[in-house]
Every structure is written in C-alpha cells, then in structure tokens.
Design a protein around this motif. Sequence first.
Motif, PDB file in Angstrom:
ATOM      1  N   ASP A  92     -16.017  -8.244 -33.917  1.00  7.64           N
ATOM      2  CA  ASP A  92     -14.736  -8.140 -34.031  1.00  7.64           C
ATOM      3  C   ASP A  92     -14.620  -6.601 -34.626  1.00  7.64           C
ATOM      4  O   ASP A  92     -15.493  -6.128 -35.248  1.00  7.64           O
ATOM      5  CB  ASP A  92     -13.982  -9.027 -35.073  1.00  7.64           C
ATOM      6  CG  ASP A  92     -14.294 -10.436 -34.653  1.00  7.64           C
ATOM      7  OD1 ASP A  92     -13.779 -10.425 -33.437  1.00  7.64           O
ATOM      8  OD2 ASP A  92     -14.483 -11.332 -35.321  1.00  7.64           O
ATOM      9  N   GLN A 107     -14.178 -10.668 -40.695  1.00  3.28           N
ATOM     10  CA  GLN A 107     -13.829 -11.046 -42.006  1.00  3.28           C
ATOM     11  C   GLN A 107     -14.421 -12.637 -42.082  1.00  3.28           C
ATOM     12  O   GLN A 107     -14.881 -13.293 -41.140  1.00  3.28           O
ATOM     13  CB  GLN A 107     -12.031 -11.489 -42.185  1.00  3.28           C
ATOM     14  CG  GLN A 107     -11.488 -10.190 -42.157  1.00  3.28           C
ATOM     15  CD  GLN A 107      -9.923 -10.401 -41.968  1.00  3.28           C
ATOM     16  OE1 GLN A 107      -9.540 -11.243 -41.988  1.00  3.28           O
ATOM     17  NE2 GLN A 107      -9.112  -9.381 -41.825  1.00  3.28           N
ATOM     18  N   ARG A 162     -14.444 -16.414 -42.776  1.00  3.85           N
ATOM     19  CA  ARG A 162     -13.311 -17.544 -42.442  1.00  3.85           C
ATOM     20  C   ARG A 162     -13.286 -18.399 -43.526  1.00  3.85           C
ATOM     21  O   ARG A 162     -12.071 -18.854 -43.646  1.00  3.85           O
ATOM     22  CB  ARG A 162     -13.725 -18.072 -41.062  1.00  3.85           C
ATOM     23  CG  ARG A 162     -13.599 -17.351 -39.709  1.00  3.85           C
ATOM     24  CD  ARG A 162     -13.672 -18.158 -38.587  1.00  3.85           C
ATOM     25  NE  ARG A 162     -13.457 -17.322 -37.323  1.00  3.85           N
ATOM     26  CZ  ARG A 162     -13.389 -17.949 -36.196  1.00  3.85           C
ATOM     27  NH1 ARG A 162     -13.646 -19.216 -35.996  1.00  3.85           N
ATOM     28  NH2 ARG A 162     -13.236 -17.161 -35.070  1.00  3.85           N
ATOM     29  N   PHE A 163     -14.159 -18.729 -44.136  1.00  2.00           N
ATOM     30  CA  PHE A 163     -14.235 -20.181 -44.898  1.00  2.00           C
ATOM     31  C   PHE A 163     -14.505 -19.548 -46.531  1.00  2.00           C
ATOM     32  O   PHE A 163     -14.239 -20.384 -47.318  1.00  2.00           O
ATOM     33  CB  PHE A 163     -15.197 -21.243 -44.582  1.00  2.00           C
ATOM     34  CG  PHE A 163     -14.775 -21.811 -43.073  1.00  2.00           C
ATOM     35  CD1 PHE A 163     -13.645 -22.364 -42.827  1.00  2.00           C
ATOM     36  CD2 PHE A 163     -15.569 -21.435 -42.019  1.00  2.00           C
ATOM     37  CE1 PHE A 163     -13.317 -22.747 -41.759  1.00  2.00           C
ATOM     38  CE2 PHE A 163     -15.270 -21.683 -40.852  1.00  2.00           C
ATOM     39  CZ  PHE A 163     -14.216 -22.527 -40.547  1.00  2.00           C
ATOM     40  N   ALA A 214     -10.330 -15.667 -47.904  1.00  2.00           N
ATOM     41  CA  ALA A 214     -10.406 -16.978 -47.126  1.00  2.00           C
ATOM     42  C   ALA A 214      -9.959 -18.180 -48.082  1.00  2.00           C
ATOM     43  O   ALA A 214      -9.176 -18.919 -47.715  1.00  2.00           O
ATOM     44  CB  ALA A 214     -11.656 -17.227 -46.698  1.00  2.00           C
ATOM     45  N   GLU A 234      -5.996 -18.061 -48.174  1.00  2.00           N
ATOM     46  CA  GLU A 234      -5.597 -18.309 -46.743  1.00  2.00           C
ATOM     47  C   GLU A 234      -5.569 -19.831 -47.211  1.00  2.00           C
ATOM     48  O   GLU A 234      -4.761 -20.372 -46.514  1.00  2.00           O
ATOM     49  CB  GLU A 234      -6.414 -17.843 -45.760  1.00  2.00           C
ATOM     50  CG  GLU A 234      -6.156 -16.523 -45.556  1.00  2.00           C
ATOM     51  CD  GLU A 234      -4.654 -16.207 -44.990  1.00  2.00           C
ATOM     52  OE1 GLU A 234      -4.095 -17.259 -44.450  1.00  2.00           O
ATOM     53  OE2 GLU A 234      -4.411 -15.030 -45.034  1.00  2.00           O
TER      54      GLU A 234
END
Length: 256
Positions: A191, A195, A197-198, A203, A206
């Motif tokens: 990417d 970033q 994700r979890f 994260a 979010e």
Amino acid sequence: MTSLQRREQLITVGRALFAAKGFEAVSMEEIAAHAKVSKPIVYEHFGGKEGLYAVIVDREMRALISTLADALDAPTLHPRQIVERTALALLTYIEENSEGFQVLVRDSPSTDPSGSFSSLLGDISMRVEDILSEAFKRQKLSTKGVPYYAQMLVGMTVFTGQYWADRPKVSKEQLAAYIVDLAWHGLSRLDSKPQLRFEGARAHREAQRTAQHEARQQQLQSHLSPDLGPSDDTGNANDAQTGTEPQNMGAEQQLA
C-alpha cells in the motif's frame, strides 16, 4: 610444507574450529594440536589466536560481499529476478562455505564494528535500498519506508539461511523459492500508505467508532420495532382461552 602452505593449513584448521566451537572456546593449544605444529608456529604466522581469527573473518566477509554484490548489480533485470538471484547466491555461499558462514554469524570478539557481520548486512542493505528506491519511484510509492523494507528483506533472507544451514531439509532452490514467494508477493502488493488494521491507536479509534455506530443502529431499531411485551402475550392467551380470534394476527404473521 612451504610457509604459504602452512599458513593456508592453519587457516583451514582455525576456520573449522571457530565454526564448530566459537572464538572463545578455541585455544591456541587446540589449533596447534589439530595442525600438528607447535604454538610458536601459529604465533609466527598470525601473532596469536586473534590474528588468525581476523584473517578468516576478513576472507569470508570479502567473499560474501562479492557474491551478494554481484547478484544485486543487475539494474536492467526484472526486480523479481534480482530478488531470486540474491537469495540463491546467499544460499549457494552457505552451502559451499558452511564453516566460513558459521564463523561469520557467531558473536565476534572484535572491537572494530566495521569488521562485524552486522556491518556486512548494513552494506548489503544499502545496496538493496538503492534498488528499492528506484522501483518505488517507478510505481509512484512513497520511499519513506524503503530503508526499513531493505532491512526486512536482508534480515529475512539471512536469518532464514542461518536456519537452513542447520536444518537443510529442502534444496537451496526450493528455499530460495519460499523466500522469493513471500518477499515478492509482499513487495508487489504494498500500500502507498500502509496502516495497522486491528492494533494500534488509530485502529482502536476506528473500532470504537464502529461499535458506537452499531449501538445507535440497534437503539434505533428497538424504537421502530412493534411492542410485543408481556401485555400482548397475556391478551393473546386470553383470546385463546375464550376462543376469539386475536386482532393483530396480521402483524404476528409478518414477524414470524
């Protein structure tokens, strides 16, 4: 035996001992005994155990650097081919120079950081960094993470090679394929701004926002749903006992 032949014999004996036992565990007496010479002969050629060790390390460092540099020095090749060549070159060196490689990866007694195995990996990482920088620019990717990606690639390849040196259960071609498969599929799907994700602060924020949104949706849904509380159940039971038809049958059939 000529002086040059004796010197090469001592280097061969010393490399085998240092690879098997490490620098600290090998004594001058042991080196002399394995070479079937007296200790003064060893001192005469190398000035002591440290001098012999330094010569061995220097030889192996130059050989490995040359091997990897030649594999990396191919700017016109496809980037994947460069990765394949480099992985295979390292594994070939390990296969053909197992004792020398073991000497390099052991802890060095040298106080000169420029002569350590980590310095060699640093030099190779810089070459890999140059190659990655050009590739990232062509793909319009940020070069901010390039130094770290270079360290990852070199570290993954070298430490996997170390593991394989002690457990050669697959061929060097198969292991090179494993390394390249992981490295290339990772590189080809990077990417621009990766970033977590979890995990990590972003994260978690979010996840909190998602949980709050779901809670609001459930609360809204509960307000919009028909009231089927205890009073309705009681009424329906009474209707059943008296034999009358319940008035809200249509709604119950829709919810069933």
